[in-house]
Design a protein around this motif. Structure first.
Motif, PDB file in Angstrom:
ATOM      1  N   LEU A 230      49.871   6.001  19.876  1.00  0.00           N
ATOM      2  CA  LEU A 230      48.579   6.571  19.506  1.00  0.00           C
ATOM      3  C   LEU A 230      48.627   7.032  18.060  1.00  0.00           C
ATOM      4  CD1 LEU A 230      47.908   8.925  22.549  1.00  0.00           C
ATOM      5  CD2 LEU A 230      46.720   6.789  22.062  1.00  0.00           C
ATOM      6  N   SER A 231      47.515   6.905  17.345  1.00  0.00           N
ATOM      7  CA  SER A 231      47.415   7.566  16.051  1.00  0.00           C
ATOM      8  C   SER A 231      47.135   9.039  16.328  1.00  0.00           C
ATOM      9  CB  SER A 231      46.289   6.959  15.218  1.00  0.00           C
ATOM     10  OG  SER A 231      45.046   7.143  15.855  1.00  0.00           O
ATOM     11  N   MET A 232      47.589   9.913  15.448  1.00  0.00           N
ATOM     12  CA  MET A 232      47.413  11.343  15.675  1.00  0.00           C
ATOM     13  C   MET A 232      45.944  11.727  15.772  1.00  0.00           C
ATOM     14  SD  MET A 232      50.243  12.816  16.192  1.00  0.00           S
ATOM     15  CE  MET A 232      49.791  14.529  15.963  1.00  0.00           C
ATOM     16  N   ASP A 233      45.103  11.120  14.929  1.00  0.00           N
ATOM     17  CA  ASP A 233      43.693  11.542  14.952  1.00  0.00           C
ATOM     18  C   ASP A 233      42.978  11.098  16.221  1.00  0.00           C
ATOM     19  OD1 ASP A 233      43.532   8.856  14.367  1.00  0.00           O
ATOM     20  OD2 ASP A 233      42.446   9.101  12.484  1.00  0.00           O
ATOM     21  N   THR A 234      43.543  10.129  16.957  1.00  0.00           N
ATOM     22  CA  THR A 234      42.959   9.747  18.240  1.00  0.00           C
ATOM     23  C   THR A 234      42.975  10.918  19.210  1.00  0.00           C
ATOM     24  OG1 THR A 234      43.604   7.427  17.969  1.00  0.00           O
ATOM     25  CG2 THR A 234      43.170   8.178  20.216  1.00  0.00           C
ATOM     26  N   LEU A 235      43.978  11.788  19.082  1.00  0.00           N
ATOM     27  CA  LEU A 235      44.085  12.941  19.970  1.00  0.00           C
ATOM     28  C   LEU A 235      42.973  13.959  19.729  1.00  0.00           C
ATOM     29  CD1 LEU A 235      47.956  13.431  19.930  1.00  0.00           C
ATOM     30  CD2 LEU A 235      46.552  12.424  21.733  1.00  0.00           C
ATOM     31  N   PHE A 236      42.300  13.860  18.576  1.00  0.00           N
ATOM     32  CA  PHE A 236      41.167  14.739  18.307  1.00  0.00           C
ATOM     33  C   PHE A 236      39.911  14.268  19.044  1.00  0.00           C
ATOM     34  CE2 PHE A 236      43.829  15.826  14.704  1.00  0.00           C
ATOM     35  CZ  PHE A 236      43.577  17.167  14.497  1.00  0.00           C
ATOM     36  N   GLY A 237      39.920  13.033  19.519  1.00  0.00           N
ATOM     37  CA  GLY A 237      38.759  12.513  20.217  1.00  0.00           C
ATOM     38  C   GLY A 237      38.053  11.437  19.430  1.00  0.00           C
TER      39      GLY A 237
END
Length: 227
Positions: free
Chosen positions: A86-93
């Protein structure tokens, strides 16, 4: 004559109302991140126990993170992102859901592609007193662009523990004093000071002040990750 004292009902103050809203937002952020982690894990067919084994933590802890019961540490979040590709910013939604979601914000046509209003920021609260606020309007950027808030006494990891991951970091301190340790070197950054370093170098960042927060703008460049 006996006088009965009837206490007056407490009226919520502005401070308590703000604290309640902040607490609710933090809990919602924690649950949203956990839900995204669980969704990515199940999509990839990885069991809870298998992910925990790869990360070297207990399955119970991962379960608590996925259910929003506890906030993950920064190092755990990076490890989860790496293991699940996952890219880190994907975890932001994903992208914001559209106009009208944030009351009182006027938006011009097409603005959502380029601009992030302060009230629209997607946030992640971590377990060591750190909050990440995403500054880009859409996820899947090559550069993670965030404002990071270090609560009084908060840090990227616990004393004696370090983070390392792929990429390169660039930071600018806006408020307070931020302490940075890169391997065996210690630095102290004040407002207007900046830093750049290879993220593979073991590092730790923290706010020693026990009364005020430290704020910084942070950019992390890393190779694009297929999700």
């Amino acid at each position: 004559m006996v006088t009965t004292y009837i206490p007056k009902a407490e009226v919520p103050t502005v401070a308590t109302t703000a604290e309640s809203k902040e607490r609710s937002a933090t809990e919602a952020s924690r649950l949203a991140v956990g839900t995204r982690i669980r969704s990515a894990r199940t999509e990839r067919g990885t069991s809870l126990r298998e992910l925990a084994r790869r990360l070297g933590v207990s399955a119970g802890h991962i379960s608590q993170v996925e259910r929003g019961m506890v906030a993950p540490s920064i190092s755990l979040l990076y490890s989860i992102a790496s293991e699940l590709s996952l890219s880190m910013d994907t975890l932001f939604g994903e992208d914001r859901t559209g106009p009208g979601e944030y009351e009182g914000i006027e938006k011009s046509p097409g603005e959502e592609r380029f601009i992030t209003r302060s009230a629209e920021r997607r946030k992640i609260d971590l377990d060591t007193g750190v909050r990440w606020e995403l500054l880009t309007p859409t996820p899947h950027e090559v550069v993670d662009f965030r404002e990071i808030v270090y609560a009084p006494g908060g840090g990227s990891s616990k004393p004696g523990e370090f983070i390392r991951h792929s990429g390169r970091e660039y930071g600018l301190v806006l408020e307070g004093v931020l302490h940075v340790q890169l391997e065996f070197e210690d630095f102290m950054l004040g407002p207007g000071d900046s830093i750049a370093f290879d993220s593979r170098v073991p590092h730790r960042l923290w706010n020693e002040n026990d009364k005020t927060s430290a704020r910084a703008v942070w950019c992390t460049y890393s190779e694009p990750v297929d999700s």
